[in-house]
Design a protein around this motif. Structure first.
Motif, mmCIF file in Angstrom:
data_model
loop_
_atom_site.group_PDB
_atom_site.id
_atom_site.type_symbol
_atom_site.label_atom_id
_atom_site.label_comp_id
_atom_site.label_asym_id
_atom_site.label_seq_id
_atom_site.Cartn_x
_atom_site.Cartn_y
_atom_site.Cartn_z
ATOM 1 N N MET A 36 73.011 40.015 63.313
ATOM 2 C CA MET A 36 72.915 40.925 64.434
ATOM 3 C C MET A 36 71.570 41.662 64.432
ATOM 4 S SD MET A 36 74.648 41.555 66.957
ATOM 5 C CE MET A 36 75.360 42.643 68.088
ATOM 6 N N PHE A 37 71.063 41.975 63.219
ATOM 7 C CA PHE A 37 69.756 42.624 63.123
ATOM 8 C C PHE A 37 68.680 41.742 63.731
ATOM 9 C CE2 PHE A 37 65.746 43.182 60.824
ATOM 10 C CZ PHE A 37 65.472 44.493 61.154
ATOM 11 N N ASN A 38 68.765 40.445 63.472
ATOM 12 C CA ASN A 38 67.785 39.512 64.005
ATOM 13 C C ASN A 38 67.795 39.511 65.533
ATOM 14 O OD1 ASN A 38 65.810 37.556 63.904
ATOM 15 N ND2 ASN A 38 67.278 35.877 63.753
ATOM 16 N N VAL A 39 68.968 39.516 66.127
ATOM 17 C CA VAL A 39 69.089 39.527 67.590
ATOM 18 C C VAL A 39 68.479 40.800 68.159
ATOM 19 C CG1 VAL A 39 70.723 39.632 69.501
ATOM 20 C CG2 VAL A 39 71.120 38.045 67.640
ATOM 21 N N ILE A 40 68.793 41.939 67.575
ATOM 22 C CA ILE A 40 68.266 43.210 68.082
ATOM 23 C C ILE A 40 66.752 43.268 67.926
ATOM 24 C CG2 ILE A 40 68.245 45.708 67.686
ATOM 25 C CD1 ILE A 40 71.242 45.456 67.055
ATOM 26 N N PHE A 41 66.235 42.797 66.800
ATOM 27 C CA PHE A 41 64.787 42.815 66.574
ATOM 28 C C PHE A 41 64.072 41.905 67.567
ATOM 29 C CE2 PHE A 41 60.989 41.152 64.443
ATOM 30 C CZ PHE A 41 60.314 42.347 64.243
ATOM 31 N N ILE A 42 64.567 40.692 67.761
ATOM 32 C CA ILE A 42 63.930 39.744 68.677
ATOM 33 C C ILE A 42 64.002 40.240 70.113
ATOM 34 C CG2 ILE A 42 64.180 37.437 69.686
ATOM 35 C CD1 ILE A 42 64.855 36.438 66.889
ATOM 36 N N VAL A 43 65.155 40.743 70.517
ATOM 37 C CA VAL A 43 65.318 41.227 71.889
ATOM 38 C C VAL A 43 64.430 42.436 72.151
ATOM 39 C CG1 VAL A 43 66.958 42.321 73.456
ATOM 40 C CG2 VAL A 43 67.617 40.276 72.224
ATOM 41 N N THR A 44 64.338 43.339 71.201
ATOM 42 C CA THR A 44 63.493 44.516 71.381
ATOM 43 C C THR A 44 62.031 44.125 71.528
ATOM 44 O OG1 THR A 44 65.033 45.866 70.124
ATOM 45 C CG2 THR A 44 62.815 46.731 70.391
ATOM 46 N N ILE A 49 71.835 38.058 77.731
ATOM 47 C CA ILE A 49 71.478 36.640 77.882
ATOM 48 C C ILE A 49 71.286 35.996 76.515
ATOM 49 C CG2 ILE A 49 69.637 35.090 78.655
ATOM 50 C CD1 ILE A 49 69.393 36.892 81.134
ATOM 51 N N ASN A 50 70.672 36.725 75.594
ATOM 52 C CA ASN A 50 70.458 36.184 74.255
ATOM 53 C C ASN A 50 71.785 35.941 73.543
ATOM 54 O OD1 ASN A 50 69.455 35.409 71.821
ATOM 55 N ND2 ASN A 50 68.231 37.223 71.478
ATOM 56 N N ILE A 89 74.857 35.591 74.913
ATOM 57 C CA ILE A 89 75.734 34.655 75.612
ATOM 58 C C ILE A 89 75.171 33.245 75.647
ATOM 59 C CG2 ILE A 89 76.701 34.109 77.885
ATOM 60 C CD1 ILE A 89 76.972 37.149 78.307
ATOM 61 N N LEU A 90 73.869 33.085 75.858
ATOM 62 C CA LEU A 90 73.289 31.751 76.033
ATOM 63 C C LEU A 90 72.400 31.285 74.886
ATOM 64 C CD1 LEU A 90 72.243 31.658 79.778
ATOM 65 C CD2 LEU A 90 73.800 30.135 78.621
ATOM 66 N N ALA A 91 71.353 32.029 74.623
ATOM 67 C CA ALA A 91 70.303 31.542 73.722
ATOM 68 C C ALA A 91 70.777 31.375 72.291
ATOM 69 C CB ALA A 91 69.105 32.487 73.773
ATOM 70 N N GLU A 92 71.489 32.338 71.771
ATOM 71 C CA GLU A 92 71.922 32.274 70.367
ATOM 72 C C GLU A 92 72.883 31.110 70.101
ATOM 73 O OE1 GLU A 92 71.475 33.402 66.540
ATOM 74 O OE2 GLU A 92 70.477 34.349 68.227
ATOM 75 N N PRO A 93 73.930 30.910 70.919
ATOM 76 C CA PRO A 93 74.808 29.763 70.650
ATOM 77 C C PRO A 93 74.108 28.413 70.794
ATOM 78 C CG PRO A 93 75.922 31.319 72.081
ATOM 79 C CD PRO A 93 74.509 31.785 71.947
ATOM 80 N N ILE A 94 73.215 28.297 71.770
ATOM 81 C CA ILE A 94 72.497 27.031 71.957
ATOM 82 C C ILE A 94 71.568 26.771 70.783
ATOM 83 C CG2 ILE A 94 70.761 25.857 73.364
ATOM 84 C CD1 ILE A 94 72.049 27.216 75.810
#
Length: 70
Positions: free
Chosen positions: A1-9, A48-49, A51-56
């Protein structure tokens, strides 16, 4: 989850400026409305990250990893 928040930010911070410049907005308009625009971009990018990008990307990484482990 940290990775998602860092990349999205990071992505939303940079793309708010890049998108506004590509759209032809002036620097004063970008700076005066930056935090309002960034908040909207962050929320959209985050969902979007997740729902779409992370699972793909996880699916593709798993397939590629399995291909090389055989």
């Amino acid at each position: 989850m940290f990775n998602v928040i860092f990349i999205v930010t990071a992505m939303s911070l940079i793309m708010t400026v890049v998108g506004a410049v590509i759209a032809g907005e002036y620097v004063n308009e970008i700076l005066s409305n930056y935090f309002l625009i960034w908040t909207r971009n962050f929320c959209a990018t985050f969902f979007i990250n997740i729902i779409l990008a992370e699972p793909i990307s996880r699916f593709v990484a798993t397939k590629v990893n399995n291909l090389f482990n055989e």
